[in-house]
Design a protein around this motif. Sequence first.
Motif, short mmCIF file in Angstrom:
data_model
loop_
_atom_site.label_atom_id
_atom_site.label_comp_id
_atom_site.label_asym_id
_atom_site.label_seq_id
_atom_site.Cartn_x
_atom_site.Cartn_y
_atom_site.Cartn_z
N ALA A 86 -1.50 -3.80 -18.55
CA ALA A 86 -1.47 -3.99 -17.10
C ALA A 86 -2.88 -4.06 -16.53
N ALA A 87 -3.78 -3.25 -17.06
CA ALA A 87 -5.17 -3.28 -16.59
C ALA A 87 -5.83 -4.60 -16.95
N TYR A 102 -4.30 -2.36 -4.88
CA TYR A 102 -3.29 -1.31 -4.92
C TYR A 102 -2.77 -1.10 -6.34
N ARG A 103 -2.68 -2.21 -7.09
CA ARG A 103 -2.25 -2.07 -8.47
C ARG A 103 -3.23 -1.20 -9.26
N ARG A 140 3.25 -3.29 -12.11
CA ARG A 140 2.77 -4.57 -12.62
C ARG A 140 3.20 -5.73 -11.73
N LYS A 141 4.18 -5.47 -10.84
CA LYS A 141 4.63 -6.52 -9.92
C LYS A 141 3.91 -6.49 -8.58
N GLU A 190 0.84 -1.20 0.00
CA GLU A 190 0.00 0.00 0.00
C GLU A 190 0.87 1.24 0.00
N TYR A 191 1.91 1.27 0.90
CA TYR A 191 2.77 2.44 0.96
C TYR A 191 3.60 2.57 -0.31
N ARG A 192 4.06 1.42 -0.81
CA ARG A 192 4.85 1.48 -2.05
C ARG A 192 3.99 2.06 -3.18
N ALA A 193 2.69 1.65 -3.24
CA ALA A 193 1.78 2.15 -4.28
C ALA A 193 1.59 3.66 -4.15
#
Length: 454
Positions: free
Chosen positions: A87-88, A64-65, A57-58, A32-35
């Motif tokens: 990616a979607a 979150y993606r 994409r990872k 979540e924080y990385r996103a």
Amino acid sequence: MLQRIGISALAQVLREFLPEALAVVKKIQDEEYRAIVLSVLAQVLPELLPEALALVRKIQSEEYRTYVLSALAEKLPTELLPEVLAAAREIQDEEYRIDALSTLAQKREELLPKVLDVAREIQDEEFSMNVWWNTPMNAWWSTLAQKREELLPKVLDAAREIHDKSYGFDVWSALAEKLPPKLLPKVLDAARKIQSEYYRTYVLSALAQKLPPKLLPKVLDAAREIQSEYYRARVLTALAQKLPLELLPKVLDAAREIQDEKYRARVLTALAQKLPLELLPEALADAREIQDEYYRAKVLSALAEKLPSELLPEALAAAREIQGQYCRTDVLSALAQKLPELLPEALADAREIQDEKYRAQVLRELAQKLPSELLPEALAAAREIQSEEYRYDVLIVLAQKLPELLPETLAAAQRDKLRFLGFLGYDCVFYAFAEQLPSELLPEALDAGGKDSR
């Protein structure tokens, strides 16, 4: 919010340390924080966008993606759009995939054709429909209106598919309402190709309310092509109030083609208020040909208000031919608007109706029209009703004209307060009572209904 402001300020400083900044982001374990960090940094530092997209994409969490893809969409350069769309499409959860696709279509209109293709691949009917509605409709319609007519066949094909799955009715309405006029004939042609008569009926009915008058003759033609008389009658009924006068003879002809009297009567009833004087003799003749007295009475009652004086004798004869007292009284009551001398006959007929529910219903309708000299007879008819519930229904209407009934009505209200409240819930009824009540009865009336009706 403060965290994001702090990150944005820091990002400005870190522009010269892009590799290190990206390395720090990669080390953030919490997705979540990385996103959040990725979405903010990428918007401030466009140079990060390609690597940010690769990192997105990872992300394992599809929620979150989706969030980051949506945040990045507006900033991405054109060359990265295929990758963000891919990616979607990789998102397995259809709800999150729809969120991502809808945001992409909203922020980047050039993606609309691709998003539409992906929407058509979604198996879940409701989720597929949500791609249309989660994407602001203006995005679709403005794109089509801005000389992007090459998209229209694809949109119409998709609309047909969705509609066949029972989720496209509103799409067709919006197509008719939002698209520029020059594109509307194509919309109508596409609607006429819908295989299911059920869905074609509902689409044509929706289009009938939205299309300009010059296209309505085609809707009429499309209605007459429908094999099912039930569905055909629905479209003709929807058209009845919209068609110009010159097309009404054709609708009348279309009504006559319907064999089932129930559906034919439905169309004739819808036409009654719209027909010009010169068509009323035909409509009256059509009504008299209906064998079922209930449906014949419905059409005659609908026509009564429009009939000129020279047709009233024929309409009265038609009413008197009806054997069923309920149906005959219904027509006589309608004709009494123009022939008040019929009211005594209608009242006498009403008293002969055996079913107390229908007798009460007719007496209630008549009570509003009766002159003062007939009110005592109407009151006697009401008191003959054995069912207290139905008797009360008539008394409460008569009490508005006969103040001496108020104590009896209020006494009944105490026994059936909820029913009384149902009537007093209409302000006009409550105030009609309040104005006529003696002062000593007003507190009782308020206790019975007034307080709750407010």
